[in-house]
Motif scaffolding. Structure first.
Motif, PDB file in Angstrom:
ATOM      1  N   ASP A 130       0.829  -1.207   0.000  1.00 32.87           N
ATOM      2  CA  ASP A 130       0.000   0.000   0.000  1.00 32.87           C
ATOM      3  C   ASP A 130       0.865   1.259   0.000  1.00 32.87           C
ATOM      4  O   ASP A 130       0.558   2.245  -0.695  1.00 32.87           O
ATOM      5  CB  ASP A 130      -0.928   0.002   1.219  1.00 32.87           C
ATOM      6  CG  ASP A 130      -2.004  -1.072   1.121  1.00 32.87           C
ATOM      7  OD1 ASP A 130      -2.298  -1.505  -0.020  1.00 32.87           O
ATOM      8  OD2 ASP A 130      -2.533  -1.485   2.172  1.00 32.87           O
ATOM      9  N   GLU A 131       1.939   1.229   0.770  1.00 34.62           N
ATOM     10  CA  GLU A 131       2.827   2.392   0.819  1.00 34.62           C
ATOM     11  C   GLU A 131       3.535   2.601  -0.521  1.00 34.62           C
ATOM     12  O   GLU A 131       3.703   3.738  -0.985  1.00 34.62           O
ATOM     13  CB  GLU A 131       3.846   2.202   1.943  1.00 34.62           C
ATOM     14  CG  GLU A 131       3.230   2.287   3.338  1.00 34.62           C
ATOM     15  CD  GLU A 131       4.201   1.879   4.432  1.00 34.62           C
ATOM     16  OE1 GLU A 131       4.148   2.487   5.519  1.00 34.62           O
ATOM     17  OE2 GLU A 131       5.005   0.949   4.195  1.00 34.62           O
ATOM     18  N   GLN A 148       2.337   1.719  -3.422  1.00 35.81           N
ATOM     19  CA  GLN A 148       1.337   2.206  -4.359  1.00 35.81           C
ATOM     20  C   GLN A 148       1.096   3.698  -4.166  1.00 35.81           C
ATOM     21  O   GLN A 148       0.929   4.452  -5.136  1.00 35.81           O
ATOM     22  CB  GLN A 148       0.029   1.433  -4.182  1.00 35.81           C
ATOM     23  CG  GLN A 148      -1.044   1.792  -5.209  1.00 35.81           C
ATOM     24  CD  GLN A 148      -0.608   1.493  -6.627  1.00 35.81           C
ATOM     25  OE1 GLN A 148      -0.291   0.349  -6.949  1.00 35.81           O
ATOM     26  NE2 GLN A 148      -0.572   2.507  -7.481  1.00 35.81           N
ATOM     27  N   GLU A 149       1.091   4.135  -2.911  1.00 35.57           N
ATOM     28  CA  GLU A 149       0.901   5.560  -2.625  1.00 35.57           C
ATOM     29  C   GLU A 149       2.047   6.389  -3.206  1.00 35.57           C
ATOM     30  O   GLU A 149       1.833   7.455  -3.794  1.00 35.57           O
ATOM     31  CB  GLU A 149       0.812   5.773  -1.114  1.00 35.57           C
ATOM     32  CG  GLU A 149       0.540   7.228  -0.728  1.00 35.57           C
ATOM     33  CD  GLU A 149       0.431   7.411   0.777  1.00 35.57           C
ATOM     34  OE1 GLU A 149       0.332   8.572   1.213  1.00 35.57           O
ATOM     35  OE2 GLU A 149       0.461   6.395   1.506  1.00 35.57           O
TER      36      GLU A 149
END
Length: 252
Positions: free
Chosen positions: A186-187, A189-190
């Motif tokens: 998720d990090e 992707q951010e």
């Protein structure tokens, strides 16, 4: 012309060139579809002129012979590449250094030839293949690195090669940076999304739009109206999955 330029190229038996004779002008743009021979044509010039090539780079392989030739290295076929240079009359160094290369006085013309040929023993059997680069019509007048230093050839990598290198994780500064931190998917992707937004903002800058227009205009000037090409500038997107791939190797 006040500056030397390649006025003619002759290629025999090399890659997709069986026997071609190409006349060139002082400024030349080569345009063609993929796999039509543009890179092979430049490679032929590099065999003679590129100072970054090692001696080994100038030795060829069976795959470098034209496909129509049957067992070319067994049958003693040769590869020959010749370039002719004009427009050198005012260059005193070239006049002195290349006097043995002159093949025509009107217009003044130099010729340099690369030849890949078989070496034979006393029984006329092929031992191996060798190459030579010579001046003019006499194969004893060898073209050396000191000659090459007077002819300026710069070859820029094809765009597809630059793209491949930029996408390579092994060479990516971003990959090296990310590996220093323990980031989850998720990090990552951010980070990728924020970089994409920043890249889009950069591409909308007036300066970048102006550069695109200048490139478009320059290409149009070089290639003429017969080539319809719309220049696009873009950035590379980051694939987060690629940065989480960490191969493990088992020991023996």
């Amino acid at each position: 012309m006040n500056t030397p330029y390649i006025s003619k190229v002759q290629i025999k038996n090399y890659r997709n060139f069986l026997d071609v004779n190409i006349n060139l002008s002082h400024k030349q743009v080569i345009v063609g579809e993929n796999n039509c021979g543009k890179t092979n044509f430049l490679r032929a010039l590099q065999l003679i002129l590129d100072s970054s090539f090692s001696d080994q780079d100038r030795y060829l392989q069976l795959s470098d012979f034209h496909d129509s030739l049957v067992d070319p290295m067994k049958n003693g076929q040769e590869i020959e590449i010749s370039i002719e240079v004009q427009g050198y009359e005012r260059h005193t160094q070239l006049l002195a250094k290349f006097r043995d290369a002159v093949v025509n006085d009107y217009p003044p013309t130099l010729r340099i030839t690369y030849k890949y040929y078989p070496l034979k023993d006393a029984n006329d059997q092929i031992i191996t293949y060798e190459y030579k680069i010579y001046l003019g019509s006499n194969e004893q007048n060898i073209f050396t690195s000191s000659h090459r230093n007077l002819l300026n050839l710069k070859v820029i990598k094809a765009l597809r090669d630059v793209e491949r290198e930029m996408k390579s994780l092994r060479r990516s500064p971003m990959y090296q940076l990310v590996q220093q931190f323990d980031l989850n998917d998720d990090e990552l992707q951010e980070i990728a999304d924020e970089l994409k937004d920043a890249s889009n903002a950069i591409m909308d800058l007036d300066e970048i739009i102006e550069i695109k227009g200048l490139i478009q205009g320059k290409f149009k000037t070089l290639s003429g109206n017969q080539v319809d090409c719309d220049i696009e500038l873009s950035t590379f997107d980051i694939e987060p999955a690629g940065y989480t791939y960490n191969p493990q190797f088992d020991g023996f």
